[in-house]
Structures are given as structure tokens and as C-alpha cells.
Design a protein around this motif. Structure first.
Motif, PDB file in Angstrom:
ATOM      1  N   UNK A  45       0.871  -1.182   0.000  1.00  0.00           N
ATOM      2  CA  UNK A  45       0.000   0.000   0.000  1.00  0.00           C
ATOM      3  C   UNK A  45       0.908   1.232   0.000  1.00  0.00           C
ATOM      4  N   UNK A  46       0.822   2.049  -1.054  1.00  0.00           N
ATOM      5  CA  UNK A  46       1.678   3.236  -1.174  1.00  0.00           C
ATOM      6  C   UNK A  46       0.832   4.498  -1.220  1.00  0.00           C
ATOM      7  N   UNK A  47       1.202   5.488  -0.407  1.00  0.00           N
ATOM      8  CA  UNK A  47       0.452   6.735  -0.283  1.00  0.00           C
ATOM      9  C   UNK A  47       1.067   7.844  -1.131  1.00  0.00           C
ATOM     10  N   UNK A  48       0.343   8.272  -2.151  1.00  0.00           N
ATOM     11  CA  UNK A  48       0.685   9.424  -2.985  1.00  0.00           C
ATOM     12  C   UNK A  48       2.006   9.246  -3.737  1.00  0.00           C
ATOM     13  N   UNK A  49       2.304  10.206  -4.613  1.00  0.00           N
ATOM     14  CA  UNK A  49       3.408  10.055  -5.565  1.00  0.00           C
ATOM     15  C   UNK A  49       4.758   9.889  -4.882  1.00  0.00           C
ATOM     16  N   UNK A  50       4.921  10.458  -3.700  1.00  0.00           N
ATOM     17  CA  UNK A  50       6.188  10.346  -2.987  1.00  0.00           C
ATOM     18  C   UNK A  50       6.547   8.887  -2.701  1.00  0.00           C
ATOM     19  N   UNK A  51       5.542   8.062  -2.498  1.00  0.00           N
ATOM     20  CA  UNK A  51       5.764   6.656  -2.171  1.00  0.00           C
ATOM     21  C   UNK A  51       5.464   5.710  -3.333  1.00  0.00           C
ATOM     22  N   UNK A  52       4.958   6.231  -4.446  1.00  0.00           N
ATOM     23  CA  UNK A  52       4.624   5.347  -5.563  1.00  0.00           C
ATOM     24  C   UNK A  52       5.847   4.602  -6.119  1.00  0.00           C
ATOM     25  N   UNK A  53       7.002   5.292  -6.345  1.00  0.00           N
ATOM     26  CA  UNK A  53       8.168   4.537  -6.807  1.00  0.00           C
ATOM     27  C   UNK A  53       8.585   3.444  -5.820  1.00  0.00           C
ATOM     28  N   UNK A  54       8.420   3.712  -4.511  1.00  0.00           N
ATOM     29  CA  UNK A  54       8.724   2.691  -3.501  1.00  0.00           C
ATOM     30  C   UNK A  54       7.782   1.509  -3.665  1.00  0.00           C
ATOM     31  N   UNK A  55       6.511   1.781  -3.899  1.00  0.00           N
ATOM     32  CA  UNK A  55       5.544   0.712  -4.102  1.00  0.00           C
ATOM     33  C   UNK A  55       5.850  -0.109  -5.331  1.00  0.00           C
ATOM     34  N   UNK A  56       6.224   0.565  -6.420  1.00  0.00           N
ATOM     35  CA  UNK A  56       6.577  -0.134  -7.658  1.00  0.00           C
ATOM     36  C   UNK A  56       7.791  -1.030  -7.440  1.00  0.00           C
ATOM     37  N   UNK A  57       8.813  -0.474  -6.760  1.00  0.00           N
ATOM     38  CA  UNK A  57      10.033  -1.245  -6.502  1.00  0.00           C
ATOM     39  C   UNK A  57       9.746  -2.457  -5.629  1.00  0.00           C
ATOM     40  N   UNK A  58       8.929  -2.266  -4.596  1.00  0.00           N
ATOM     41  CA  UNK A  58       8.587  -3.381  -3.711  1.00  0.00           C
ATOM     42  C   UNK A  58       7.831  -4.467  -4.472  1.00  0.00           C
ATOM     43  N   UNK A  59       6.929  -4.054  -5.342  1.00  0.00           N
ATOM     44  CA  UNK A  59       6.165  -5.029  -6.131  1.00  0.00           C
ATOM     45  C   UNK A  59       7.079  -5.817  -7.071  1.00  0.00           C
ATOM     46  N   UNK A  60       8.049  -5.124  -7.657  1.00  0.00           N
ATOM     47  CA  UNK A  60       8.949  -5.799  -8.590  1.00  0.00           C
ATOM     48  C   UNK A  60       9.813  -6.845  -7.892  1.00  0.00           C
ATOM     49  N   UNK A  61      10.076  -6.642  -6.606  1.00  0.00           N
ATOM     50  CA  UNK A  61      10.898  -7.594  -5.858  1.00  0.00           C
ATOM     51  C   UNK A  61      10.061  -8.754  -5.328  1.00  0.00           C
ATOM     52  N   UNK A  62       8.908  -8.455  -4.729  1.00  0.00           N
ATOM     53  CA  UNK A  62       8.125  -9.496  -4.063  1.00  0.00           C
ATOM     54  C   UNK A  62       7.028 -10.103  -4.933  1.00  0.00           C
ATOM     55  N   UNK A  63       6.611  -9.364  -5.967  1.00  0.00           N
ATOM     56  CA  UNK A  63       5.537  -9.862  -6.809  1.00  0.00           C
ATOM     57  C   UNK A  63       4.164  -9.744  -6.176  1.00  0.00           C
ATOM     58  N   UNK A  64       4.073  -9.070  -5.049  1.00  0.00           N
ATOM     59  CA  UNK A  64       2.792  -8.917  -4.357  1.00  0.00           C
ATOM     60  C   UNK A  64       1.997  -7.768  -4.980  1.00  0.00           C
TER      61      UNK A  64
END
Length: 426
Positions: free
Chosen positions: A150-169
Motif C-alpha cells: 500500500x503506497x500513499x501518494x506520488x512520494x511513495x509510488x516509486x517505492x511501491x513499484x520497486x517493492x512489487x517488482x521484488x516481491x511480486x505482491x
């Protein structure tokens, strides 16, 4: 189900409504025993322990991991002015940046591990911090078990994308505001691209209002069925009986928020001038800071209402409560407000509110005076009526308090948990 949540700030150290909304949601989710890991760039140690907090500044990244190569390549679209890993020796820096320029750098052969120190603020290096935060997010996603991101707003969107690419969740992107809300039609293209990338990568998008959903669909090309509306709420719906006493005889009308284009401060100033022509027994207060502050001070001087108009600067905590308590009317004339929690806080303090029709909170707060942000005549008339007709003011106070009881974060959290379950099951 375990949620890996990325934010940018968390109370008591906040700069605006995003941190307050994150706190409310996390508290609501904790009320329903939702298991959470909440990541912020910088922890201060005095956060309410509602989740497992992770301080991104304490996380060490090992670039020898093969999976970090794809994360790195995906981050290059940010196009920041300098490279994203500045904390290297001159030799390492020259070697690493040359490799990126040639597109041949082999990250799994790198011989260093490092961690970053984040300011957790909104300075000139913000884009760089957002990018580094994403690299840290990839490491956290590798190390921490989770079922959904769960990523909040654009500041955290790249973090969310990166986390998804690693875990596949699966990834849920929570949109509290868009670049069109913050900047109007003169958008920062870099921020817009980050927002769009986050929305496209997300499996589901939460918008804080129908107004925000409409913007996402129309301006970012996102399918309508991918976006679900979940309105914000207030931390406490109980009425506040303040003992604060006004130290001036006049009625007080308050604007409280960032003094930026989005919040419509110029319309508040113009409406104030109109009211004061009818009744000079009123004081207007503009509480906040922002890039339009000096322009508003100049305009107040031009209108010759300076003796009845006050600028307080940025307020927080008890000072905000004090301001609401002594106000006779609260005005939120936002040009574009994805939601807007402050009117709900004003209602808690028994203060009648005037809100723009161009706000998300207008979708849930029925017992408030609503005007178009640009209609300063209607705004001035509404202010005058609430100040001079006790029956109208009393009606909005009483109905507003009753309405507020429905707007609890525990209710919002149940809707978000439903989104989690549906997204994981897709």
C-alpha cells in the motif's frame, strides 16, 4: 494478511494532511487488528506504536542482489539532475555513473552495500530522496514478509513499484491528491509521470473522493473500474468543548491551510474585503504558510483591510485547536481539494463551515454551506449570514455534529480491508 505500507510522514512530525490521513487510516486498521508494516523515510522515535514501523534511514541495501538491477533501471525514468546514489567515494562514483550512462553496469558484481539518511522533508532534493526511498523499499520488500503493498501518494509510488517488482505482491496506490490539484493545469511533468507510473503499476487505486477519481480517469487514462472511492474521516468524532476565550470583541472568520493556488487563499481575501464593507466588526485570520503568502499580504494592503486581517504563519497541534475554538466561521475556498479534513475538525469545535463545491469533503459533509470557489459574492454573503443570523449558525452547528458521528476512521478502515481482500483474490 500482512500489509507493507509506504508513506512519507507520520504524526507528530508532519507538514500537511497526508500524514494526518495516514495516521487515521493506520489507527483505524489497527482497531480491526490488521497486521501492518509502516515504512517512512525518517522516524523520530515518538510515533504512536500502531504498526511495525521501519525507518528507511536504517535499512542497508546490498546491490549484489540480482533483482536490484531491474529496480535500478526502472528508476532511471525519474531523470533527476544528479545520480541517485551520491554517497560513494570519487572512484566508485565515477565508475558507477559511467556504467549507467553506457547502460552496461552489472549491479550484482558491485562490491558495496550502503544505506541512506533521509531528511523526511520536502526540500530541493525531494526527487532524489523519492528515488533512493524506492531502492530502500526494494530491500525491505525482500526482507519483510507481506501479502499486499500500500503506497500513499506520488512520494511513495516509486517505492511501491520497486517493492512489487521484488516481491511480486499486489500494489494498492492511495491517491490523496494529484498534481492537477496541487498545480492546476501547469503541472510538474516529472511528478505527473511518477503519479501515472504508480497508477499504471497498481493493481487497485484508492481515491479519497469521487472528484479525485474523475481526475484520475480523465487525466491519467486509468480505467474507471480500477479506481475505488474511499473517503477520509476524522480521528475523533466527539465534539470539543473548549475553554478558550476570544481576546477581541469582533467575530473571527478563519482560513487554515497551505497558502497555495490549490487552497484558494485569494478568494478568501477578496470575500473578506466585501464583508468588511458591510460590517467592520469582523476579524479575518489566514493561518498557514506557502508560496502565495507574500502576495496575499500585499493584496490585503492594497485593499486597505490590514487592521482587520491577520496572518499567523503555520500552526500545529494545540494552536490549531485554539484557532478553531475562537473562530465564528471557518472557510475552505479550495480551487481543487481532493478531500479536505480541516472542515471536519472545525465542526468538532462547534464552528460552522463554508466549503467550496470543488472539494471531496463536500461529498460527505451535507450540513455545510457550499459555494463555488470563484464566487466571492456568494462566499461573502454566506460569511455575513453565519455571522449575523444566529438561527442559521446554530442549525449548521447542530446538524454538523450529528453528521460527524458517521465519519470514523474505523469505518474507512473496513472499506480499505475489503479492497485488500478483493485485490489479493484477483
Amino acid at each position: 494478511m500482512k500489509v507493507l505500507m509506504f508513506g512519507w510522514e507520520f504524526p507528530p512530525h508532519i507538514s500537511g494532511g497526508l500524514g494526518t490521513a495516514c495516521y487515521g487510516l493506520v489507527k483505524g486498521l489497527a482497531h480491526h487488528n490488521q497486521d501492518m508494516i509502516f515504512v517512512v523515510p525518517k522516524l523520530w522515535g515518538d510515533e504512536d506504536p500502531l504498526a511495525e514501523f521501519v525507518n528507511a534511514s536504517d535499512v542497508e541495501i546490498d546491490y549484489r542482489e540480482k533483482r536490484f538491477r531491474s529496480v535500478w533501471k526502472n528508476l532511471t525514468y525519474l531523470e533527476v539532475g544528479s545520480f541517485l546514489i551520491p554517497y560513494l567515494s570519487p572512484e566508485q562514483y565515477a565508475s558507477f555513473t559511467q556504467g549507467i550512462k553506457e547502460g552496461k553496469e552489472n549491479l550484482e558484481d558491485s562490491v558495496f552495500s550502503t544505506k541512506f539518511s533521509f531528511s523526511g522533508k520536502y526540500g530541493k532534493d525531494l526527487i532524489q530522496e523519492v528515488s533512493r526511498y524506492a531502492l530502500v523499499a526494494a530491500q525491505i520488500a525482500k526482507d519483510k514478509h507481506h501479502d499486499i503493498i500500500h503506497a500513499h501518494d506520488w512520494l511513495a509510488f516509486p517505492a511501491g513499484i520497486a517493492a512489487k517488482s521484488i516481491s511480486g505482491k499486489p500494489l494498492v496506490a492511495h491517491v490523496h491528491a494529484t498534481e492537477f490539484d496541487r498545480s492546476g493545469q501547469t503541472v510538474n511533468q516529472q511528478v505527473y509521470e511518477i503519479e501515472r507510473a504508480g497508477m499504471e503499476a497498481a493493481d487497485k487505486i484508492i481515491a479519497v473522493s469521487q472528484l479525485t477519481k474523475n481526475t484520475i480517469v480523465a487525466n491519467y487514462g486509468i480505467p474507471e473500474d480500477k479506481v475505488v472511492v474511499v473517503h477520509n474521516a476524522v480521528l475523533d468524532t466527539s465534539a470539543i468543548k473548549s475553554k478558550e476565550v476570544k481576546k477581541v470583541p469582533e467575530k473571527i472568520v478563519t482560513f487554515l491551510g497551505r497558502i497555495t493556488f490549490q487552497k484558494g487563499p485569494e478568494y478568501f481575501v477578496e470575500a473578506a474585503a466585501k464583508v468588511l464593507r458591510k460590517d467592520d466588526n469582523v476579524r479575518f485570520v489566514m493561518a498557514g504558510s506557502g508560496d502565495l503568502l507574500n502576495r496575499m499580504i500585499q493584496r490585503v494592503a492594497e485593499l486597505r483591510i490590514g487592521t482587520k486581517f491577520h496572518f499567523t504563519g503555520f500552526l500545529r497541534g494545540k494552536d490549531v485547536d485554539h484557532m478553531f475554538a475562537i473562530s465564528d466561521v471557518y472557510v475552505m475556498p479550495s480551487v481543487s481539494e481532493p478531500f479536505g479534513i480541516s472542515p471536519l475538525e472545525a465542526v468538532r469545535h462547534n464552528t460552522p463551515v463554508i466549503i467550496s463545491k470543488q472539494s471531496g469533503v463536500a461529498e460527505v459533509l451535507q450540513n455545510a454551506v457550499k459555494v463555488d470557489f470563484w464566487d466571492i459574492d456568494a462566499m461573502a454573503d454566506a460569511i455575513f449570514a453565519l455571522l449575523h443570523y444566529d438561527g442559521i449558525s446554530r442549525m449548521f452547528k447542530e446538524l454538523g455534529r450529528e453528521e460527524l458521528k458517521r465519519l470514523k476512521w474505523e469505518h474507512v478502515a473496513l472499506k480499505v480491508i475489503k479492497v485488500y481482500k478483493e485485490t489479493v483474490n484477483q
